[in-house]
Design a protein around this motif. Structure first.
Motif, PDB file in Angstrom:
ATOM      1  N   LYS A 215      41.951  30.436 -55.653  1.00  0.00           N
ATOM      2  CA  LYS A 215      42.445  31.031 -54.406  1.00  0.00           C
ATOM      3  C   LYS A 215      42.618  32.549 -54.542  1.00  0.00           C
ATOM      4  CE  LYS A 215      47.338  29.955 -55.441  1.00  0.00           C
ATOM      5  NZ  LYS A 215      47.098  29.120 -56.632  1.00  0.00           N
ATOM      6  N   ASN A 216      42.556  33.071 -55.779  1.00  0.00           N
ATOM      7  CA  ASN A 216      42.732  34.505 -56.005  1.00  0.00           C
ATOM      8  C   ASN A 216      41.422  35.248 -56.240  1.00  0.00           C
ATOM      9  OD1 ASN A 216      45.606  34.286 -55.973  1.00  0.00           O
ATOM     10  ND2 ASN A 216      45.553  33.518 -58.076  1.00  0.00           N
ATOM     11  N   ILE A 217      40.300  34.544 -56.293  1.00  0.00           N
ATOM     12  CA  ILE A 217      39.041  35.229 -56.599  1.00  0.00           C
ATOM     13  C   ILE A 217      38.519  35.965 -55.375  1.00  0.00           C
ATOM     14  CG2 ILE A 217      38.472  33.557 -58.397  1.00  0.00           C
ATOM     15  CD1 ILE A 217      36.426  32.329 -56.571  1.00  0.00           C
ATOM     16  N   SER A 218      37.788  37.038 -55.630  1.00  0.00           N
ATOM     17  CA  SER A 218      37.232  37.861 -54.561  1.00  0.00           C
ATOM     18  C   SER A 218      35.713  37.811 -54.594  1.00  0.00           C
ATOM     19  CB  SER A 218      37.692  39.309 -54.709  1.00  0.00           C
ATOM     20  OG  SER A 218      37.000  40.155 -53.816  1.00  0.00           O
ATOM     21  N   PHE A 219      35.119  37.623 -53.422  1.00  0.00           N
ATOM     22  CA  PHE A 219      33.659  37.660 -53.296  1.00  0.00           C
ATOM     23  C   PHE A 219      33.203  38.946 -52.611  1.00  0.00           C
ATOM     24  CE2 PHE A 219      34.779  33.123 -53.311  1.00  0.00           C
ATOM     25  CZ  PHE A 219      33.974  32.667 -54.345  1.00  0.00           C
ATOM     26  N   ASN A 220      34.108  39.920 -52.505  1.00  0.00           N
ATOM     27  CA  ASN A 220      33.783  41.112 -51.715  1.00  0.00           C
ATOM     28  C   ASN A 220      34.441  42.351 -52.317  1.00  0.00           C
ATOM     29  OD1 ASN A 220      32.647  42.563 -49.574  1.00  0.00           O
ATOM     30  ND2 ASN A 220      34.472  42.335 -48.313  1.00  0.00           N
ATOM     31  N   ASN A 221      34.282  42.529 -53.631  1.00  0.00           N
ATOM     32  CA  ASN A 221      34.830  43.713 -54.283  1.00  0.00           C
ATOM     33  C   ASN A 221      33.709  44.442 -55.000  1.00  0.00           C
ATOM     34  OD1 ASN A 221      36.142  45.644 -55.837  1.00  0.00           O
ATOM     35  ND2 ASN A 221      37.929  44.336 -56.179  1.00  0.00           N
ATOM     36  N   TYR A 226      29.433  44.945 -61.431  1.00  0.00           N
ATOM     37  CA  TYR A 226      28.789  45.066 -62.740  1.00  0.00           C
ATOM     38  C   TYR A 226      29.785  44.960 -63.895  1.00  0.00           C
ATOM     39  CZ  TYR A 226      24.598  46.171 -60.178  1.00  0.00           C
ATOM     40  OH  TYR A 226      23.506  46.081 -59.336  1.00  0.00           O
ATOM     41  N   LEU A 227      30.941  44.405 -63.587  1.00  0.00           N
ATOM     42  CA  LEU A 227      31.893  44.062 -64.640  1.00  0.00           C
ATOM     43  C   LEU A 227      31.450  42.723 -65.225  1.00  0.00           C
ATOM     44  CD1 LEU A 227      34.644  44.886 -65.976  1.00  0.00           C
ATOM     45  CD2 LEU A 227      35.731  43.372 -64.303  1.00  0.00           C
ATOM     46  N   ARG A 228      31.101  42.702 -66.488  1.00  0.00           N
ATOM     47  CA  ARG A 228      30.481  41.515 -67.087  1.00  0.00           C
ATOM     48  C   ARG A 228      31.308  40.241 -66.933  1.00  0.00           C
ATOM     49  NH1 ARG A 228      25.999  39.219 -67.591  1.00  0.00           N
ATOM     50  NH2 ARG A 228      25.163  41.312 -67.968  1.00  0.00           N
ATOM     51  N   PRO A 229      32.626  40.245 -67.199  1.00  0.00           N
ATOM     52  CA  PRO A 229      33.389  39.001 -67.025  1.00  0.00           C
ATOM     53  C   PRO A 229      33.353  38.481 -65.581  1.00  0.00           C
ATOM     54  CG  PRO A 229      34.645  40.549 -68.339  1.00  0.00           C
ATOM     55  CD  PRO A 229      33.472  41.303 -67.804  1.00  0.00           C
ATOM     56  N   TYR A 230      33.346  39.379 -64.614  1.00  0.00           N
ATOM     57  CA  TYR A 230      33.305  38.990 -63.201  1.00  0.00           C
ATOM     58  C   TYR A 230      31.969  38.340 -62.866  1.00  0.00           C
ATOM     59  CZ  TYR A 230      33.338  39.698 -58.078  1.00  0.00           C
ATOM     60  OH  TYR A 230      33.277  39.539 -56.705  1.00  0.00           O
ATOM     61  N   TYR A 231      30.881  38.970 -63.288  1.00  0.00           N
ATOM     62  CA  TYR A 231      29.555  38.422 -62.984  1.00  0.00           C
ATOM     63  C   TYR A 231      29.320  37.098 -63.715  1.00  0.00           C
ATOM     64  CZ  TYR A 231      24.510  38.166 -62.301  1.00  0.00           C
ATOM     65  OH  TYR A 231      23.245  37.749 -61.969  1.00  0.00           O
ATOM     66  N   ASP A 232      29.733  37.023 -64.967  1.00  0.00           N
ATOM     67  CA  ASP A 232      29.578  35.769 -65.710  1.00  0.00           C
ATOM     68  C   ASP A 232      30.374  34.645 -65.051  1.00  0.00           C
ATOM     69  OD1 ASP A 232      27.920  36.929 -67.543  1.00  0.00           O
ATOM     70  OD2 ASP A 232      29.426  37.165 -69.100  1.00  0.00           O
ATOM     71  N   PHE A 233      31.573  34.987 -64.567  1.00  0.00           N
ATOM     72  CA  PHE A 233      32.370  33.986 -63.846  1.00  0.00           C
ATOM     73  C   PHE A 233      31.623  33.493 -62.616  1.00  0.00           C
ATOM     74  CE2 PHE A 233      34.947  33.242 -60.078  1.00  0.00           C
ATOM     75  CZ  PHE A 233      35.637  32.109 -60.464  1.00  0.00           C
ATOM     76  N   VAL A 276      30.246  37.785 -49.897  1.00  0.00           N
ATOM     77  CA  VAL A 276      30.194  38.778 -48.818  1.00  0.00           C
ATOM     78  C   VAL A 276      29.466  40.034 -49.266  1.00  0.00           C
ATOM     79  CG1 VAL A 276      31.583  40.174 -47.233  1.00  0.00           C
ATOM     80  CG2 VAL A 276      32.383  37.886 -47.910  1.00  0.00           C
ATOM     81  N   GLU A 277      29.778  40.539 -50.446  1.00  0.00           N
ATOM     82  CA  GLU A 277      29.228  41.811 -50.914  1.00  0.00           C
ATOM     83  C   GLU A 277      27.741  41.657 -51.219  1.00  0.00           C
ATOM     84  OE1 GLU A 277      28.436  45.363 -51.930  1.00  0.00           O
ATOM     85  OE2 GLU A 277      28.104  43.938 -53.577  1.00  0.00           O
ATOM     86  N   LYS A 278      26.884  42.458 -50.560  1.00  0.00           N
ATOM     87  CA  LYS A 278      25.446  42.234 -50.594  1.00  0.00           C
ATOM     88  C   LYS A 278      24.844  42.433 -51.983  1.00  0.00           C
ATOM     89  CE  LYS A 278      21.042  43.204 -48.380  1.00  0.00           C
ATOM     90  NZ  LYS A 278      20.309  43.100 -49.648  1.00  0.00           N
ATOM     91  N   GLU A 279      25.273  43.455 -52.702  1.00  0.00           N
ATOM     92  CA  GLU A 279      24.688  43.709 -54.015  1.00  0.00           C
ATOM     93  C   GLU A 279      24.987  42.556 -54.970  1.00  0.00           C
ATOM     94  OE1 GLU A 279      24.114  47.499 -57.042  1.00  0.00           O
ATOM     95  OE2 GLU A 279      25.815  47.452 -55.660  1.00  0.00           O
ATOM     96  N   LEU A 280      26.197  42.036 -54.911  1.00  0.00           N
ATOM     97  CA  LEU A 280      26.532  40.866 -55.723  1.00  0.00           C
ATOM     98  C   LEU A 280      25.694  39.671 -55.307  1.00  0.00           C
ATOM     99  CD1 LEU A 280      28.277  39.316 -57.770  1.00  0.00           C
ATOM    100  CD2 LEU A 280      29.962  38.975 -55.946  1.00  0.00           C
TER     101      LEU A 280
END
Length: 461
Positions: A215-221, A226-233, A276-280
């Motif tokens: 419930k705390n994760i963000s799909f629009n930051n 390009y933060l590796r832990p975020y992308y791997d998650f 939401v974030e297009k590059e991601l």
């Protein structure tokens, strides 16, 4: 450089590049011991911001009147690492390429958050081995508690740093995310890693609150893309969601996906609906496409349907040409097609095509590079075994990313038959046309016609 000289160098640089408090300007410089390239390149995401040539003392510097705050990467080929920059920073770095990450130290204004991010990065690499053992040893609630304890310890260290150094809100957010998403990723992977060691090979039953962090994760930051832990998650998260919500049509048999086409198509739709974030979104779509096209070795009809779905959902994807080229390359090396007419060089420097090499015989093409000695040493041993067990094939080695002198030295050292060894000057064409992935792959042909372009050199020939 001894410590006193290093301090003098830092003071000299700082005095020449003083950044006033509240100034929007940014200075980033450093020294590289044992350089492996002439340049240092600064990037934000996939965009090159600037490059700096090393001087005669192997030092570099970047100076900007203003630059957006956030996470950047600096590259010194072939290595790279994070650097967080914000207005007013005057940051120094020193490293030795022999031990790139472990030798790296930041100093100056901006050092606190950068050294913390580096410590988290190095800590994650070491901690991965410990967590891997816990996947097997701990049941879900014990595992969750273990992970939460580890996470809270790092969050406490971050809060202490923030109390002492007063990080900016944005810097704190990046540092906190580097911690949180690493541990969230462990939880996403737990059911599948635990299954590998379970006696019944089934997914463990999880409590209702096992994924309460979701419930705390963000799909629009955009700052986290390009933060590796975020992308791997994100990769693990969508793999998890797809598996758990696609058990019928994906044909999950013995707890494993059997219909890779539907599974990956489903994953595309989940990403499209949540991110939401297009590059991601573009990057995650690219990851799914590469994962499916390269690893599933599906029938051509399914590959075509997958690409159609990819275009429907992500026709403006920044990686669309790369994906289309990959699909076309795979399509061109299906069974009964002629092997692509790539030109390679023999030991004498003469150019010859793969079709010419492969005509009138049964051939196994394999691939190697000096960049991975362990890989090519094992490959050469395997080829010697196959020559005895499968003598009706000719075994042709295709080398890449190796200097001519190194290539010849490796051939002599390993006593390889030079007549069956070739090298290429165009690695991009080779990989695009023959899809050289994974490196253990081999291509089997008969009279220059493809029998199997996705065989494993360690599998059945």
């Amino acid at each position: 450089m001894n410590r006193n000289l290093l301090y003098c160098f830092i003071l000299l640089i700082a005095s020449c590049n003083t950044v006033e408090k509240g100034s929007p300007s940014v200075f980033f410089a450093g020294e590289i011991v044992n350089p492996t390239s002439k340049y240092v390149v600064l990037q934000k995401g996939e965009e090159v911001i600037d490059s700096a040539l090393l001087d005669t003392n192997n030092r570099f510097s970047f100076s900007f009147d203003s630059i957006p705050m956030g996470l950047y990467h600096f590259k010194h080929a072939p290595e790279y690492q994070y650097v967080y920059l914000e207005p007013g920073d005057s940051l120094m770095v020193r490293l030795n390429t022999v031990d790139f990450d472990e030798s790296l130290v930041f100093s100056g204004k901006g050092e606190d958050v950068n050294n913390f991010l580096l410590d988290v990065f190095l800590g994650n690499e070491k901690e991965e081995q410990i967590v891997r053992k816990n996947y097997n040893a701990l049941e879900s609630e014990d595992f969750k508690q273990k992970i939460n304890t580890l996470r809270e310890k790092r969050i406490n260290a971050l809060n202490t740093l923030n109390d002492e150094g007063g990080l900016s809100t944005n810097a704190y957010t990046i540092a906190e995310a580097s911690i949180n998403y690493a541990y969230y990723n462990y939880n996403e992977r737990y059911p599948f890693e635990h299954r590998k060691h379970a006696k019944d090979k089934k997914i463990a039953k999880l409590s209702d609150d096992f994924y309460d962090y979701r419930k705390n994760i963000s799909f629009n930051n955009k700052q986290l893309n390009y933060l590796r832990p975020y992308y791997d998650f994100m990769r693990s998260h969508f793999g998890n969601l797809s598996y758990m919500t696609c058990s019928h049509k994906c044909i999950i048999k013995n707890q494993k996906v059997k219909n890779n086409f539907h599974f990956n198509k489903h994953k595309l739709n989940l990403i499209d609906s949540l991110v939401v974030e297009k590059e991601l979104k573009d990057n995650l779509f690219r990851n799914v496409a590469f994962d499916y096209l390269l690893k599933s070795n599906d029938i051509e009809k399914n590959n075509e349907a997958f690409i159609e779905e990819f275009h429907r959902l992500s026709g403006s994807n920044r990686h669309i040409k790369e994906i289309d080229d990959l699909y076309l390359g795979i399509k061109n090396i299906q069974p009964n097609n002629k092997i692509p007419n790539i030109i390679v060089n023999n030991i004498s420097g003469d150019k010859i095509s793969l079709q010419e090499i492969a005509k009138n015989k049964k051939v196994v093409f394999y691939f190697w590079s000096e960049t991975d000695k362990r890989h090519y040493s094992n490959i050469f041993k395997r080829i010697e075994h196959l020559k005895t067990s499968k003598p009706n094939y000719t075994y042709i080695g295709i080398n890449f990313k190796t200097s001519l002198d190194s290539w010849k030295t490796i051939l002599n050292t390993n006593q390889l038959e030079a007549k069956n060894q070739y090298t290429t000057d165009d690695f991009e064409e080779l990989t695009k046309s023959l899809i050289v992935y994974p490196l253990n792959k081999c291509i089997i042909t008969k009279d220059a016609t493809i029998v199997n372009a996705f065989a494993s050199i360690y599998g059945k020939i």
